[in-house]
Design a protein around this motif. Structure first.
Motif, mmCIF file in Angstrom:
data_model
loop_
_atom_site.group_PDB
_atom_site.id
_atom_site.type_symbol
_atom_site.label_atom_id
_atom_site.label_comp_id
_atom_site.label_asym_id
_atom_site.label_seq_id
_atom_site.Cartn_x
_atom_site.Cartn_y
_atom_site.Cartn_z
ATOM 1 N N GLY B 481 37.049 -13.356 5.334
ATOM 2 C CA GLY B 481 37.770 -14.424 6.018
ATOM 3 C C GLY B 481 37.975 -15.624 5.112
ATOM 4 N N THR B 505 46.548 -13.152 10.163
ATOM 5 C CA THR B 505 45.486 -13.092 11.156
ATOM 6 C C THR B 505 44.862 -11.712 11.214
ATOM 7 N N ASN B 507 43.042 -10.438 9.249
ATOM 8 C CA ASN B 507 41.658 -10.502 8.814
ATOM 9 C C ASN B 507 40.934 -11.752 9.310
ATOM 10 N N LEU B 508 41.515 -12.450 10.261
ATOM 11 C CA LEU B 508 40.873 -13.669 10.762
ATOM 12 C C LEU B 508 40.504 -13.487 12.229
ATOM 13 N N ASP B 509 39.400 -14.082 12.617
ATOM 14 C CA ASP B 509 39.078 -14.052 14.033
ATOM 15 C C ASP B 509 39.814 -15.204 14.711
#
Lengths: 597, 547
Positions: B481, B505, B507-509
């Motif tokens: 992240g 996104t 790979n992003l929460d």
């Protein structure tokens, strides 16, 4: 040759000893020795026959011999030259075969040790450097070994022969004029320091240049997109200038000193002309004919040229030493216990050990830094899928990598009743499968990328990850080359191909870190269902930040700030408000995923 | 269907680069010619003086010091000239090497994105390093010594003509055969060598690839398989090299056997006693010795020609491959200005890689400050649209304009302040954390770097590193992240007009995503944002569906 004639094995006991490579190739070297001896001794046949033929011609002109005598002599001459030259051919061919064999062998060992090194070890050295080490250095080193082997015969043996001849003609004059070749030899030896120093500096620069070139090639698109190419171009130009300087320095010592060494060696000719002239006039140490003078002079000239080559030989050997010094630490045969146990133990053949995973209070930190997470415990049975999620930098990727044991962990991870960190690397490989963010594809065909040398049909796996139709539409189907790092595929295709490869090599425990991130929802659901059908007897740990598949998972691990909450989806919905919020945001409010701008 | 196939418009080739180097280093080039000629001329005299010395001896006269010193002095002079020649050649060879690599890098900078994607890093390195080195050898130990040897052959032929006409005729008859044999060896060696270089480049490409993919190799337990692949690649090069070695090893012995045969023939003719034959071949014993020496003297330069062929052949193989590289397609920048228009405009764009169209007659506009999401299934061409906006490709039909300028014609300097591009995954460059953000662009100040990092919430994490922004970057420094955040910082550092977000996104929460996007939004007063997402909802701004 007392060596027992065992089958030439690929094993060398001490790969870091250069002599071992000569031993390993003894058959080839034997051929070189025999043919080299015949060639060098046979070199004397030419002048001898030529003298005989001249004498024969004189006698024919004088009428004491006939054409038939000359015919026999000429035939013998041609035959002996043919034998000598054929030996020379054999010698040259086998010397090169020797160097090829050693080259291949060294590269095999180097690559073998490289491929077994851990990721952490490899990262301590720059990619470009490892590469130049592995390839350029071996080439240089073997070139030095080849020259050494060649020159032992061409220079060593020949020089001894010429020296013997000179001493036989007039030992005083011979000793007097033979002072000079060793002088040139000695100077060459002293120059060795400079040659090695500039040579090493040159090696460093060439490593830097390779690394810069590799960076430029690897990150070409990134630099272009950000408009940085002009600046990179200038920085590369600077590398080139530095390289040019060091290369000129290194090579000038190597090449332009040769004629100087020869001049020094040739100084003896002054004595030969003076004292030799006296000999011919009958007032010197020995009585000479003009022919003896000519022979002596010719012999000495050849000796001088040979000895300047001897200096060249030393430079080549020095160059090889510089390279060898850099290769040597890498020349280790990995303790190769891998191949036997690499076969993944399919669940059916181990009845007693139902692969159950028990994780008890593990924590993890990279060397010399603080814990990334701690106190995580959970367990899983075959057929279960564990979901892992949490905010960025919560350590969920690190948790996934922990199962690879690249760095040690605290606490206990037991798989089939055995502690993971106590297993050998190959045992772990047989039990744990992993796929990270980077698809890590190879510049090879689609089929080879999936099967990685295993027998079988890759299509079933392509079907599992829903890429079969796309592959069929490619120009060469499963034989299509994917390009370096899979550049010819889209992000989603590369990801699915990597997943197919991982599924093809199914292990008891499969850790999948965000392997669906580039897929659209329909594809993701389909792939997930196929995955679940395939892993009835396996444990899957699925790390993701998309939660809509999480209700279907056996257990969820929510990670935040290095801590973890473990439970079923329903439990977490009740007990963990962050999880519940996230889930509802993504799946609840009518839209698939929150995306605010 | 990439329309900018403007083949070879700068028409750089190895020959032109070399010619240019010679022209720009006239003094050096003249010095080399001088040294080469002087080395040949001075080497002609010592044998003449030696002849005088032997004549003097035969006449029972003492050898004078003048003769001895003249003989030795000229030998020394020859050596010095050779040393000068070698030194100058080294310098010159390196100048050419430098110029070739510069030329290659210029070309690399101008390659179309399509060509760029097809380059294997390992092969590029072997083109830049290995092949250029062989071209250098062309000068330092190829062409020049070949010239010297050719001169020697001609002068010896002339001398033989005066001593034994028959032998001269035999040699002149023999030379075409020799030439044919040499050509035969040349051709076979060239093909073997090209095969060898290709195999070598495959093998050397395998090493960085293994390093990059080492985790996969380890987790799949494929060490043995990778070693086998490497063995196959080396085996291919070994095989090709063995062929080269065969021709290399057979050339000289064949020539020397021929030498012996010629001597034998001359001897037989001289001994024949036939007066007709003797008018051509008749000679005294003294002449016979001289002639035998001459024969070996004419064959030894031919033999070294054989060696030089090897050098030149391998260089030609390198030249051929460098020329192939230099002939690849370049993209062209044109100055097309149009009246003020929407920031991004796709006008009836059709585009595809190779023969398959991905986009068909696509038209849309994005206005300044607008926030747009591209949506569609995997493979519909969303990333391709970005590549077109970024000017990596030209559309097959129609036009893609940014502020009215064709996207492919936007100059490099303008790009960084125009686009901020965030990819699905981060590409680390060798260097410090700061270098990751600036990409070595010195026009981006430390303030801008810090601001970009603060914006993405990475500043704290970076400051806690041992050397802060100057920490050397390694792959384990940040979490996945955080890498993505760094990628955003890289894009935002130059404060571009437009942000292109490709599935960032993925790979992003959700939390971080929101932080990032709201942070970006704060500074996006006049910033256009185009994003790619598989999933859309009402809050994503205007949606353009692709495919």
């Amino acid at each position: 040759m007392q060596q027992t004639k065992k089958k030439i094995s690929k094993k060398i006991e001490h790969p870091d000893r250069i002599i071992e490579y000569f031993k390993e190739e003894w058959i080839v070297l034997l051929a070189v020795t025999i043919s080299g001896m015949i060639y060098n001794v046979g070199l004397l046949a030419g002048p001898w026959f030529e003298g005989k033929m001249t004498g024969c011609l004189v006698n024919i002109l004088g009428g004491s011999e006939t054409f038939a005598d000359m015919l026999i002599l000429v035939a013998l001459y041609v035959i002996s030259i043919a034998v000598v030259q054929i030996s020379r051919y054999i010698k040259r061919f086998y010397v090169r075969r020797f160097s090829n064999n050693v080259n291949k062998h060294m590269k095999q060992i180097l690559y073998g040790s490289l491929v077994h090194k851990s990721r952490a070890q490899l990262q301590e050295e720059g990619v470009g450097n490892v590469m130049t080490k592995a390839i350029l250095d071996v080439d240089d080193c073997v070139e030095g070994m080849r020259k050494f082997t060649t020159e032992i015969f061409d220079t060593g043996v020949a020089m001894v022969a010429y020296m013997g001849m000179l001493l036989w003609y007039d030992w005083r004059l011979a000793l007097l004029c033979m002072i000079f070749p060793p002088v040139s030899y000695y100077i060459a030896e002293r120059m060795k320091v400079i040659v090695q120093k500039t040579g090493a500096a040159y090696k460093v620069q060439s490593g830097i240049l390779s690394a810069a070139t590799l960076d430029r090639a690897n990150n070409a698109v990134t630099y272009r997109v950000f408009g940085c190419e002009g600046e990179r171009r200038e920085s590369y130009e600077k590398n080139l200038t530095d390289y040019e300087k060091s290369a000129v320095l290194a090579n000038i010592w190597n090449s332009s000193l040769q004629p100087i060494y020869r001049i020094i060696s040739m100084t003896g000719v002054i004595f030969i002309l003076y004292f030799g002239g006296k000999n011919v006039l009958g007032v010197g140490w020995r009585e000479w004919s003009v022919a003896a003078f000519a022979t002596f002079l010719a012999c000495f000239t050849k000796l001088a040229v040979k000895s300047s080559k001897a200096a060249k030989l030393f430079n080549a050997v020095h160059k090889a030493q510089v390279s060898w010094k850099r290769i040597k630490p890498l020349m280790v045969i990995p303790n190769d216990d891998a191949p036997q146990s690499v076969q993944p133990v399919r669940c059916a053949d181990t009845l007693e050990s139902v692969p159950e995973l028990t994780v008890n209070r593990i924590s993890f930190a990279y060397p010399e830094s603080k814990n990334i997470y701690s106190g995580i415990s959970f367990s899983a049975k075959p057929g279960e899928i564990i979901g892992v999620t949490g905010p960025v930098a919560c350590g969920k990727s690190t948790l996934g990598k922990t199962f690879l044991c690249e760095y040690p962990y605290d606490g206990s991870i037991r798989l089939s009743g055995r502690e993971l960190k106590d297993m050998t690397a190959s045992e772990r490989t047989g039990l744990v499968g992993y796929l990270g963010h980077d698809p890590e594809l190879f510049n090879d065909s689609i089929a080879n990328n999936v099967m990685m040398g295993d027998k079988g049909d890759c299509r079933q796996y392509l079907k599992t990850v829903c890429i079969d139709e796309e592959v069929n539409a490619m120009e060469d189907g499963t034989d299509t080359l994917v390009g370096s790092g899979g550049v010819r595929l889209s992000g989603g295709q590369a990801q699915r191909l990597a997943l197919a490869r991982t599924l093809c090599h199914m292990k008891h425990l499969m850790v999948l870190d965000d392997s669906f991130s580039a897929l659209d929802k329909n594809t993701e659901v389909q792939v997930f269902n196929n995955l679940r059908a395939m892993t009835q007897n396996n444990i899957v740990i699925l790390i993701s930040h998309r939660l809509y598949l999480f209700p279907q998972m056996s257990r969820i691990i929510w990670m935040d700030g290095g801590r973890a909450i473990v439970g079923t989806h329903e439990q977490l919905m009740e007990q963990c408000p962050e999880y519940a919020n996230l889930y509802l945001e993504q799946a609840g409010g009518g839209s698939d995923e929150k995306w605010q701008m | 269907m990439i329309n900018n196939i403007n083949k070879n418009n700068r028409s750089n080739s190895v020959a032109k680069i070399i010619l240019y180097t010679i022209k720009s280093r006239l003094l050096l080039s003249f010095a080399i010619v001088f040294a080469v000629v002087m080395a040949i001329v001075t080497s002609l005299f010592p044998p003449l003086i030696l002849g005088d010395i032997i004549d003097a001896m035969t006449a029972q006269q003492a050898v004078t010091w003048g003769m001895i010193l003249a003989y030795f002095g000229l030998t020394v002079l020859t050596g010095l000239m050779e040393a000068a020649r070698e030194g100058l050649l080294t310098v010159f060879g390196q100048k050419i090497t430098h110029a070739l690599r510069s030329g290659l890098m210029d070309k690399f900078t101008r390659l179309t994105a399509d060509c760029l994607n097809k380059q294997e890093p390992g092969a590029v390195v072997s083109r830049f390093v290995g092949d250029v080195d062989t071209v250098e050898a062309l000068f330092t130990s190829g062409i020049i010594s070949m010239f010297a040897d050719a001169c020697r052959i001609i002068s010896i032929l002339a001398v033989i003509w005066f001593h034994n006409k028959g032998l001269a005729i035999v040699l002149v008859v023999l030379l075409p055969f020799l030439f044919w044999f040499t050509r035969h060896v040349q051709k076979n060696m060239l093909s073997a060598q090209i095969e060898n270089r290709r195999a070598v480049s495959r093998a050397s490409g395998h090493v960085p690839e293994t390093l990059h993919n080492i985790r996969t190799v380890h987790t799949l337990g494929k060490e043995r398989y990778m070693e086998q692949r490497y063995d196959e690649y080396i085996g291919e090069s070994y095989h090709a090299m063995e062929k080269t070695n065969f021709y290399d090893a057979i050339y000289s012995p064949a020539i020397l056997i021929l030498n012996a045969v010629v001597v034998a023939v001359v001897m037989l003719f001289s001994a024949s006693g036939n007066p007709a034959v003797l008018t051509l071949f008749g000679m005294s014993a003294g002449t016979a010795v001289a002639v035998m020496n001459y024969i070996s003297q004419i064959f030894s330069p031919v033999e070294s020609l054989g060696m030089e062929i090897q050098t030149i052949q391998s260089a030609l193989a390198g030249v051929k491959r460098i020329d192939e590289f230099l002939e690849q397609n370049e993209f062209e920048k044109q100055d097309t200005k149009a009246p003020n228009e929407p920031v991004v405009r796709f006008d009836n764009v059709t585009f595809g890689y190779d023969d398959k169209n991905i986009l068909n007659n696509l038209s849309f506009e994005v206005r300044t400050g607008e926030q747009v999401t591209l949506s569609g299934r995997t493979g519909a061409g969303k990333s391709t649209i970005f590549k077109l906006i970024l000017g990596l490709y030209r559309p097959g039909q129609g036009s893609v304009t940014i502020d009215g300028v064709n996207s492919a014609d936007i100059p490099d300097k303008a790009k960084r302040r125009l686009f901020g591009y965030v990819e699905q995954s981060f590409h680390m460059v060798p260097g410090t954390v700061k270098d990751q953000i600036t990409l070595f662009d010195e026009s981006i100040t430390m303030d801008e770097v810090k601001k970009a990092a603060e914006l993405t919430g990475l500043d704290d994490a970076i400051m806690s590193l041992p050397d802060g922004y100057d920490t050397k970057c390694t792959a384990d420094l940040f979490s996945q992240g955080q890498w993505q955040l760094l990628s955003i910082a890289r894009a935002a550092a130059a404060q571009p007009k437009m942000l292109l977000l490709d599935e960032i996104t993925a790979n992003l929460d959700a939390d971080t995503e929101q932080t990032v996007l709201s942070a970006l939004k704060r500074v996006s007063e006049n910033r256009t944002v185009i994003s790619i997402s598989h999933r859309v909802n009402a809050s994503t701004g205007r949606i353009i569906t692709v495919g």
